[in-house]
Design a protein around this motif. Structure first.
Motif, mmCIF file in Angstrom:
data_model
loop_
_atom_site.group_PDB
_atom_site.id
_atom_site.type_symbol
_atom_site.label_atom_id
_atom_site.label_comp_id
_atom_site.label_asym_id
_atom_site.label_seq_id
_atom_site.Cartn_x
_atom_site.Cartn_y
_atom_site.Cartn_z
ATOM 1 N N GLY A 11 -39.881 -74.367 -7.740
ATOM 2 C CA GLY A 11 -40.312 -75.120 -8.914
ATOM 3 C C GLY A 11 -41.419 -76.107 -8.579
ATOM 4 O O GLY A 11 -41.555 -76.550 -7.439
ATOM 5 N N ALA A 12 -42.196 -76.453 -9.581
ATOM 6 C CA ALA A 12 -43.339 -77.355 -9.396
ATOM 7 C C ALA A 12 -42.946 -78.728 -8.872
ATOM 8 O O ALA A 12 -43.741 -79.408 -8.227
ATOM 9 C CB ALA A 12 -44.099 -77.499 -10.714
ATOM 10 N N CYS A 13 -41.707 -79.150 -9.131
ATOM 11 C CA CYS A 13 -41.243 -80.476 -8.697
ATOM 12 C C CYS A 13 -40.057 -80.384 -7.748
ATOM 13 O O CYS A 13 -39.308 -81.357 -7.576
ATOM 14 C CB CYS A 13 -40.884 -81.321 -9.918
ATOM 15 S SG CYS A 13 -42.294 -81.617 -10.999
ATOM 16 N N ALA A 14 -39.883 -79.244 -7.107
ATOM 17 C CA ALA A 14 -38.748 -79.037 -6.196
ATOM 18 C C ALA A 14 -38.734 -80.048 -5.064
ATOM 19 O O ALA A 14 -37.669 -80.412 -4.562
ATOM 20 C CB ALA A 14 -38.774 -77.621 -5.636
ATOM 21 N N MET A 15 -39.907 -80.552 -4.682
ATOM 22 C CA MET A 15 -39.971 -81.512 -3.568
ATOM 23 C C MET A 15 -39.299 -82.839 -3.897
ATOM 24 O O MET A 15 -38.995 -83.614 -3.010
ATOM 25 C CB MET A 15 -41.421 -81.745 -3.133
ATOM 26 C CG MET A 15 -42.269 -82.561 -4.084
ATOM 27 S SD MET A 15 -42.802 -81.693 -5.596
ATOM 28 C CE MET A 15 -43.689 -80.306 -4.969
ATOM 29 N N PHE A 16 -39.028 -83.107 -5.173
ATOM 30 C CA PHE A 16 -38.362 -84.350 -5.576
ATOM 31 C C PHE A 16 -36.832 -84.241 -5.523
ATOM 32 O O PHE A 16 -36.146 -85.253 -5.481
ATOM 33 C CB PHE A 16 -38.759 -84.756 -6.993
ATOM 34 C CG PHE A 16 -40.223 -85.016 -7.185
ATOM 35 C CD1 PHE A 16 -41.013 -85.517 -6.167
ATOM 36 C CD2 PHE A 16 -40.823 -84.758 -8.398
ATOM 37 C CE1 PHE A 16 -42.371 -85.771 -6.352
ATOM 38 C CE2 PHE A 16 -42.175 -85.010 -8.606
ATOM 39 C CZ PHE A 16 -42.948 -85.513 -7.578
ATOM 40 N N ALA A 19 -37.752 -90.348 -6.054
ATOM 41 C CA ALA A 19 -39.161 -89.991 -6.227
ATOM 42 C C ALA A 19 -39.961 -91.090 -6.930
ATOM 43 O O ALA A 19 -41.023 -90.820 -7.482
ATOM 44 C CB ALA A 19 -39.261 -88.688 -7.003
ATOM 45 N N SER A 20 -39.493 -92.309 -6.893
ATOM 46 C CA SER A 20 -40.117 -93.396 -7.653
ATOM 47 C C SER A 20 -41.610 -93.540 -7.387
ATOM 48 O O SER A 20 -42.424 -93.524 -8.312
ATOM 49 C CB SER A 20 -39.419 -94.733 -7.350
ATOM 50 O OG SER A 20 -38.080 -94.689 -7.748
ATOM 51 N N ARG A 21 -41.984 -93.703 -6.141
ATOM 52 C CA ARG A 21 -43.395 -93.918 -5.810
ATOM 53 C C ARG A 21 -44.252 -92.711 -6.204
ATOM 54 O O ARG A 21 -45.329 -92.856 -6.762
ATOM 55 C CB ARG A 21 -43.546 -94.234 -4.331
ATOM 56 C CG ARG A 21 -44.966 -94.535 -3.908
ATOM 57 C CD ARG A 21 -45.024 -94.790 -2.398
ATOM 58 N NE ARG A 21 -46.359 -95.061 -1.975
ATOM 59 C CZ ARG A 21 -46.911 -96.268 -1.958
ATOM 60 N NH1 ARG A 21 -46.216 -97.315 -2.346
ATOM 61 N NH2 ARG A 21 -48.152 -96.436 -1.557
ATOM 62 N N ASP A 51 -45.489 -89.969 -0.314
ATOM 63 C CA ASP A 51 -45.258 -90.722 -1.551
ATOM 64 C C ASP A 51 -43.867 -90.502 -2.139
ATOM 65 O O ASP A 51 -43.466 -91.211 -3.062
ATOM 66 C CB ASP A 51 -46.316 -90.364 -2.610
ATOM 67 C CG ASP A 51 -47.675 -90.936 -2.274
ATOM 68 O OD1 ASP A 51 -47.728 -92.048 -1.698
ATOM 69 O OD2 ASP A 51 -48.684 -90.280 -2.574
ATOM 70 N N ILE A 52 -43.125 -89.533 -1.615
ATOM 71 C CA ILE A 52 -41.793 -89.256 -2.159
ATOM 72 C C ILE A 52 -40.807 -90.212 -1.488
ATOM 73 O O ILE A 52 -40.144 -89.882 -0.510
ATOM 74 C CB ILE A 52 -41.402 -87.785 -1.973
ATOM 75 C CG1 ILE A 52 -42.459 -86.877 -2.615
ATOM 76 C CG2 ILE A 52 -40.036 -87.517 -2.612
ATOM 77 C CD1 ILE A 52 -42.271 -85.409 -2.345
ATOM 78 N N THR A 53 -40.760 -91.416 -2.049
ATOM 79 C CA THR A 53 -39.948 -92.496 -1.505
ATOM 80 C C THR A 53 -39.562 -93.459 -2.621
ATOM 81 O O THR A 53 -40.186 -93.477 -3.678
ATOM 82 C CB THR A 53 -40.724 -93.238 -0.392
ATOM 83 O OG1 THR A 53 -39.958 -94.346 0.057
ATOM 84 C CG2 THR A 53 -42.068 -93.738 -0.880
ATOM 85 N N SER A 54 -38.557 -94.249 -2.348
ATOM 86 C CA SER A 54 -38.137 -95.259 -3.318
ATOM 87 C C SER A 54 -39.014 -96.502 -3.258
ATOM 88 O O SER A 54 -38.982 -97.333 -4.167
ATOM 89 C CB SER A 54 -36.678 -95.648 -3.061
ATOM 90 O OG SER A 54 -36.545 -96.226 -1.775
ATOM 91 N N SER A 55 -39.821 -96.645 -2.198
ATOM 92 C CA SER A 55 -40.655 -97.839 -2.024
ATOM 93 C C SER A 55 -41.689 -97.963 -3.137
ATOM 94 O O SER A 55 -42.426 -97.022 -3.427
ATOM 95 C CB SER A 55 -41.384 -97.786 -0.681
ATOM 96 O OG SER A 55 -42.313 -98.848 -0.590
ATOM 97 N N LEU A 56 -41.721 -99.137 -3.742
ATOM 98 C CA LEU A 56 -42.727 -99.396 -4.780
ATOM 99 C C LEU A 56 -43.770 -100.394 -4.291
ATOM 100 O O LEU A 56 -44.425 -101.050 -5.093
ATOM 101 C CB LEU A 56 -42.051 -99.872 -6.064
ATOM 102 C CG LEU A 56 -41.239 -98.784 -6.766
ATOM 103 C CD1 LEU A 56 -40.505 -99.337 -7.971
ATOM 104 C CD2 LEU A 56 -42.130 -97.626 -7.187
#
Length: 100
Positions: free
Chosen positions: A42-47, A52-54, A65-70
């Motif tokens: 899927g197009a967003c399978a990496m999340f 996936a906030s950031r 960028d797939i992290t909770s850090s903002l």
């Protein structure tokens, strides 16, 4: 239900017998009904299985960028994340929170 980041990773869509979860700002959503997006290929399978906030704020699919850090996103990007959060709340059930 509370999840550590490691526990959340178990819901990363690699096992079709388990639900698929994505977290936004620590809130865990069951996105299994969106398996065409969050499941294998899927197009967003990496999340799946991650916060996936950031990535959602920055509209990025880059691994770093797939992290909770903002830390770092602009005010505009934080607004984009708020829009994503509203969409998820309207579409997917909340199943828990990520704890450290």
């Amino acid at each position: 239900m509370e999840f550590t980041p490691q526990q959340l990773l178990q819901y990363n869509s690699t096992d079709p017998s388990t639900p698929f979860y994505v977290a936004i700002k620590g809130c865990v959503f069951d996105v299994t009904t969106g398996k065409t997006f969050y499941g294998p290929g899927g197009a967003c399978a990496m999340f799946a299985g991650k916060d996936a906030s950031r990535a959602l704020a920055k509209m990025s699919k880059n691994d770093e960028d797939i992290t909770s850090s903002l830390d770092g996103p602009s005010d505009k990007e934080i607004g984009v994340l708020a829009d994503w959060e509203k969409k998820f709340e309207a579409k997917y059930p909340v199943v828990g929170r990520v704890v450290s």
